[in-house]
Structures are given as C-alpha cells and as structure tokens.
Design an enzyme around this catalytic site. Structure first.
Site, PDB file in Angstrom:
ATOM      1  N   SER A  55      -2.177  -2.795   5.846  1.00 22.96           N
ATOM      2  CA  SER A  55      -1.834  -1.740   7.276  1.00 22.96           C
ATOM      3  C   SER A  55      -0.604  -2.282   7.829  1.00 22.96           C
ATOM      4  O   SER A  55      -0.090  -3.821   8.115  1.00 22.96           O
ATOM      5  CB  SER A  55      -2.640  -2.582   8.168  1.00 22.96           C
ATOM      6  OG  SER A  55      -2.624  -1.788   9.447  1.00 22.96           O
ATOM      7  N   LYS A  57      -6.415   6.530   1.056  1.00 20.07           N
ATOM      8  CA  LYS A  57      -7.242   6.710   1.539  1.00 20.07           C
ATOM      9  C   LYS A  57      -7.896   5.897   2.935  1.00 20.07           C
ATOM     10  O   LYS A  57      -8.809   5.748   3.893  1.00 20.07           O
ATOM     11  CB  LYS A  57      -8.694   6.240   0.454  1.00 20.07           C
ATOM     12  CG  LYS A  57      -8.689   7.083   0.220  1.00 20.07           C
ATOM     13  CD  LYS A  57      -9.719   7.306  -1.462  1.00 20.07           C
ATOM     14  CE  LYS A  57      -9.346   8.236  -2.363  1.00 20.07           C
ATOM     15  NZ  LYS A  57     -11.058   8.095  -3.568  1.00 20.07           N
ATOM     16  N   GLY A  67       1.132  -1.373   0.131  1.00 20.91           N
ATOM     17  CA  GLY A  67       0.222  -0.043  -0.272  1.00 20.91           C
ATOM     18  C   GLY A  67       0.692   1.633  -0.081  1.00 20.91           C
ATOM     19  O   GLY A  67       0.598   2.194  -1.177  1.00 20.91           O
ATOM     20  N   HIS A  68       1.515   1.380   0.746  1.00 23.68           N
ATOM     21  CA  HIS A  68       2.622   2.649   0.627  1.00 23.68           C
ATOM     22  C   HIS A  68       3.751   2.313  -0.829  1.00 23.68           C
ATOM     23  O   HIS A  68       3.745   4.010  -1.154  1.00 23.68           O
ATOM     24  CB  HIS A  68       4.219   1.857   1.774  1.00 23.68           C
ATOM     25  CG  HIS A  68       3.335   2.447   3.423  1.00 23.68           C
ATOM     26  ND1 HIS A  68       3.006   1.609   4.018  1.00 23.68           N
ATOM     27  CD2 HIS A  68       2.677   3.478   4.069  1.00 23.68           C
ATOM     28  CE1 HIS A  68       2.795   1.586   5.070  1.00 23.68           C
ATOM     29  NE2 HIS A  68       2.416   2.576   5.191  1.00 23.68           N
ATOM     30  N   ASP A 112      -6.821   5.644   5.629  1.00 24.87           N
ATOM     31  CA  ASP A 112      -6.857   6.329   7.137  1.00 24.87           C
ATOM     32  C   ASP A 112      -8.039   7.912   6.613  1.00 24.87           C
ATOM     33  O   ASP A 112      -7.129   8.828   6.360  1.00 24.87           O
ATOM     34  CB  ASP A 112      -5.585   7.067   7.149  1.00 24.87           C
ATOM     35  CG  ASP A 112      -4.923   5.688   8.100  1.00 24.87           C
ATOM     36  OD1 ASP A 112      -4.200   5.505   9.469  1.00 24.87           O
ATOM     37  OD2 ASP A 112      -3.377   5.771   7.179  1.00 24.87           O
ATOM     38  N   GLN A 138      -7.878  10.891   8.456  1.00 27.12           N
ATOM     39  CA  GLN A 138      -6.574  11.556   8.081  1.00 27.12           C
ATOM     40  C   GLN A 138      -6.486  12.342   6.684  1.00 27.12           C
ATOM     41  O   GLN A 138      -6.659  14.108   7.311  1.00 27.12           O
ATOM     42  CB  GLN A 138      -5.219  10.079   8.566  1.00 27.12           C
ATOM     43  CG  GLN A 138      -4.080  11.032   8.473  1.00 27.12           C
ATOM     44  CD  GLN A 138      -3.014   9.931   8.541  1.00 27.12           C
ATOM     45  OE1 GLN A 138      -2.576   9.954   9.278  1.00 27.12           O
ATOM     46  NE2 GLN A 138      -2.198   9.806   7.325  1.00 27.12           N
TER      47      GLN A 138
END
Length: 283
Positions: free
Chosen positions: A182, A145, A32-33, A147, A150
């Site tokens: 995550s 998205k 994801g990162h 988070d 945030q």
C-alpha cells in the site's frame, strides 16, 4: 511512454488505438500497481495508466495534502513496465470547473464498511472513475483486489451505466511477511511496520475459524479484541458475502465469502482482505 497532461491531448493520442487497457492510480507507485499494469498489457492494444490524487475522495481531516507524490519514480516504474500512455492531469485539467455533478452509488454498497467510516468516500471514487473512463474510453480496466469494496463498486457502476468496459480484478501483492502492499505503508515507523503484519494474520485466523464453524460474532470479535490489545484501533474485521458484501446468512460453506479489515496503527489506517472459497461439497 507518451505523457498527456490534458484531456484533449489524451483523446487525440488515443485515437490511434481501438482497445485501451486502463489502470487508474493516485501515484506513489509500488509493485502492486506495477503488477496491475503488467496484467493490463495483454488485454488491450495500448496500456494506459493515470496518476491523479483525487481530492473528492478525501475527508477534510484526511491526508490529501501529505499524500506522497513521487513523480520521477512513478514515471520510471511505468516506463520499465511497458506502459504506453500516462495521463497525469492537474486538478484544473480534470476539474476545470467545480465538479457539482457527482456519481452517488447505491447506499446498500457504498454506505457500509469503508463508506460507513469514510462518509462520501465512494461518491468521490465513483465520480473520478467515471470522469477518467470518459477521458480514456478504455475497453478494459484493471483494479486491485486490495481495495475490495472499491472493486465491487466499480463493477456495479459499469453495470448500472451499461459502460462497454470489462473490469478485471488484480490479486493483492504482499511483502514477504504477508503485509498487503500500500502507498500508505510508507507512513509506518520501523516498529509499526513490524507490527503491521498482524492485520493479515488476523484475516487468516478469521478464514480458518469460518471454515471450522462457530458463531460469526465470536469469529469477528476475537481478532478485533486482540488487535485492540496490541494498540490498534480497529474499524472493522468482518466476514461478508462476495456477492454483495452483506453478512452471510450462515457459515455453511455454500457461497464465496471474503474477510475484510480496516484498522489504524498509530496514525496510519490500513485495509486488507482475504477471499474465502466455498468448502461444502456441491450436491
């Protein structure tokens, strides 16, 4: 990939670029990162990532000391993704003196949902993001998205301070079974990992129920109860307006909504969300 450990070192290196695209992280990177880094690459003339585990956003009983630090793996993944610059300060470099000046975001957005269950969390988030923005001075920044609150908070921050930064949202990356990726998924036992997919399934059930009509309290309450019966400790499963994360006045399909969830499975707290597109025909 250039690695900067101090603010002066970073600023000196970035003088050669006009439009840095920035992806802030706390490390322990997953796909994801890396997808955010890939998304950022065409948006600027240098792709900058940061790794910094920000003490200010952890409550005293939370996992700051045990949060996974995977430096070698993180660097390899960023370099393979084509990241140009990595800013990796230690606490003394980013906070050379106690950070007594802090950003206190609008309570209407900061004290609900995550902010209700983690008081002060968004003060820590907004403070470190503002400081990282000051260090990197990006023209574009990409936030995931997953988070969701945030992301909304950072967009509000940028508007309020008139920062010349475009905030871009990156879609949530998921495992094959639907679990949102995550860093904290690594805390799950094998059995908990198999069970964890129930959170994303609950959000899908909520989205389907919203489109089908009915009372919002019942739509939210049923999956909360179902997860609790499976051994989860839910904090919230709720439907909100995407505009401001406030409850919708009506489920009439006229405005974009988002279903959001946070629940603890064993000792691991997971969050997830699912956007719900308007479905009513426009006049």
């Amino acid at each position: 990939m250039f690695i900067a450990r101090t603010i002066p070192e970073l600023r000196d290196h970035l003088t050669r670029f006009e439009r840095p695209a920035f992806v802030p992280t706390m490390g322990n990177l997953h796909d994801g990162h890396i997808a955010l880094v890939t998304q950022a690459k065409p948006l600027g003339d240098a792709t900058v990532a940061s790794i910094f585990v920000n003490r200010l956003q952890f409550l005293p009983h939370e996992d700051f000391d045990t949060y996974p630090r995977t430096w070698d793996s993180d660097c390899a993944k960023l370099e393979a993704a084509g990241c140009d610059v990595l800013f990796a300060p230690d606490e003394k470099a980013l906070y050379p003196e106690p950070q007594t000046c802090k950003v206190h975001p609008d309570p209407a957005l900061a004290d609900i949902l995550e902010g209700h269950f983690r008081p002060g969390f968004f003060v820590g988030v907004c403070t470190v993001v503002m400081k990282l923005f000051s260090c990197v001075q990006p023209r574009v920044a990409v936030f995931g998205k997953k988070d969701y609150q945030q992301l909304m908070m950072i967009r509000h921050l940028v508007r309020q301070f008139a920062l010349p930064i475009e905030i871009v949202g990156g879609e949530t990356r998921r495992a094959d079974d639907g679990l949102a990726l995550s860093s904290r998924n690594g805390y799950l036992s094998e059995g908990e990992r198999a069970e964890a997919v129930q959170l994303s399934r609950a959000l899908k059930e909520i989205a389907e129920a919203v489109r089908g009509g009915g009372e919002l309290a019942a739509i939210e309450g049923r999956p909360m109860q179902a997860l609790a019966q499976r051994g989860w400790q839910p904090d919230y499963l709720t439907v909100r307006r995407r505009l401001d994360l406030q409850p919708p006045a009506a489920l009439d399909g006229a405005e974009p909504l988002v279903a959001l969830a946070a629940a603890r499975l064993g000792s691991t707290r997971l969050i997830d969300n699912l956007e719900i597109e308007p479905w009513a025909a426009k006049p």
